[in-house]
Design an enzyme around this catalytic site. Structure first.
Site, mmCIF file in Angstrom:
data_model
loop_
_atom_site.group_PDB
_atom_site.id
_atom_site.type_symbol
_atom_site.label_atom_id
_atom_site.label_comp_id
_atom_site.label_asym_id
_atom_site.label_seq_id
_atom_site.Cartn_x
_atom_site.Cartn_y
_atom_site.Cartn_z
ATOM 1 N N LYS A 95 -0.125 7.478 -3.246
ATOM 2 C CA LYS A 95 -0.962 6.665 -4.120
ATOM 3 C C LYS A 95 -2.383 6.790 -3.588
ATOM 4 O O LYS A 95 -2.689 6.342 -2.484
ATOM 5 C CB LYS A 95 -0.527 5.199 -4.127
ATOM 6 C CG LYS A 95 -1.379 4.345 -5.072
ATOM 7 C CD LYS A 95 -1.082 2.869 -4.923
ATOM 8 C CE LYS A 95 -2.034 2.069 -5.815
ATOM 9 N NZ LYS A 95 -1.982 0.624 -5.519
ATOM 10 N N ALA A 182 -3.031 -3.628 -10.183
ATOM 11 C CA ALA A 182 -4.056 -4.578 -9.724
ATOM 12 C C ALA A 182 -4.334 -5.672 -10.751
ATOM 13 O O ALA A 182 -4.513 -5.405 -11.935
ATOM 14 C CB ALA A 182 -5.354 -3.879 -9.363
ATOM 15 N N GLY A 183 -4.353 -6.902 -10.260
ATOM 16 C CA GLY A 183 -4.736 -8.049 -11.071
ATOM 17 C C GLY A 183 -3.609 -8.713 -11.829
ATOM 18 O O GLY A 183 -3.819 -9.747 -12.468
#
Length: 271
Positions: A95, A182-183
């Site tokens: 990643k 993310a988030g």
């Protein structure tokens, strides 16, 4: 089933390993999530130890480990970290993360693309964390990335899909899997991403910092499964389902029209 490079996954929930209060709790939560792809930061792994507190329990799960280059601020640092991970963990999956901004941890698009080009040529299966930029995601796809991982909102913010409109464009034009990363702070956010057409989501903070990480992991598992089933079933047209723009109508439509019923009443009145 979701295929990335040479691997097929039955779970569309990918998970991280940070912020858990203990390795034991981490392991239990990851099992509850049903995740088959788990990311880990190389900077947190003790490569000199054969019994690392993070790595050892993860290997017990029998899942694919996805080392990430978190902490890299340049393409060169990310490339070095990826090579180190390949040697240490015997994996060519990585990643790719390059975020020099320590406050918001936003990915550097230029350095990310530079690193991706090099790593793909070296035979890595590259999954880049990137901004929700349709042009950048297409470029990353063109250089050979196996998937793209655009952010929903800043890392650890739990703000959900603040980039929804751009995510939709990315999903629409992408020929490789799109993993919203993310988030994502609630199971409803994950469900929304899958309904939108994302192939998978990656969740870490929302699970790790929950009052009960194990229960939250299971909740995310169910949400992702529900979102995928809803998408496959065919969502009806609404302002929240822009995948059917031709049928979108901003007015109410009765599910049980009264036209025939009222006509019968009028006829009875005239009898």
């Amino acid at each position: 089933m979701l295929k990335i490079a040479d691997t097929t996954f039955t779970s569309r929930l990918f998970t991280g390993t940070g912020k858990f209060s203990s390795p034991e709790l981490m392991l239990e939560a990851l099992r509850a999530s049903g995740s088959q792809l788990i990311t880990m930061a190389m900077k947190r792994v003790d490569l000199q130890s054969g019994n690392d507190a993070i790595l050892a329990p993860l290997r017990q799960l029998g899942v694919r480990l996805l080392p990430n280059t978190s902490g890299a601020k340049t393409a060169e640092e990310a490339i070095f970290a990826a090579r180190l991970a390949r040697e240490a963990l015997n994996t060519h999956w990585v990643k790719l993360e390059v975020h020099p901004d320590v406050r918001y941890l936003l990915p550097d698009p230029i350095e990310t693309l530079k690193a991706a080009e090099v790593l793909v040529k070296e035979g890595f299966v590259v999954l880049p964390y990137c901004g929700a930029d349709p042009v950048l995601c297409k470029r990353l796809e063109e250089v050979g990335c196996a998937a793209v991982m655009p952010l929903g909102s800043p890392i650890g913010s739990n703000l959900g899909l603040r980039t929804r409109d751009f995510l939709q464009i990315i999903i629409e034009q992408s020929k490789v899997p799109v993993v919203v990363d993310a988030g994502i702070g609630a199971p409803s956010h994950a469900l929304e991403a899958l309904e939108l057409g994302a192939d998978a989501v990656l969740v870490n903070t929302a699970i790790a910092v929950a009052h009960s990480p194990v229960q939250m992991a299971h909740a995310f598992r169910l949400a992702v499964e529900s979102g995928e089933r809803a998408r496959l079933a065919g969502l009806g047209a609404s302002p929240f389902n822009p995948s059917q723009p031709d049928t979108l109508q901003l007015r109410a439509t009765a599910t049980s029209p009264l036209t025939g019923f009222l006509s019968q009443l009028e006829e009875q009145d005239h009898v």
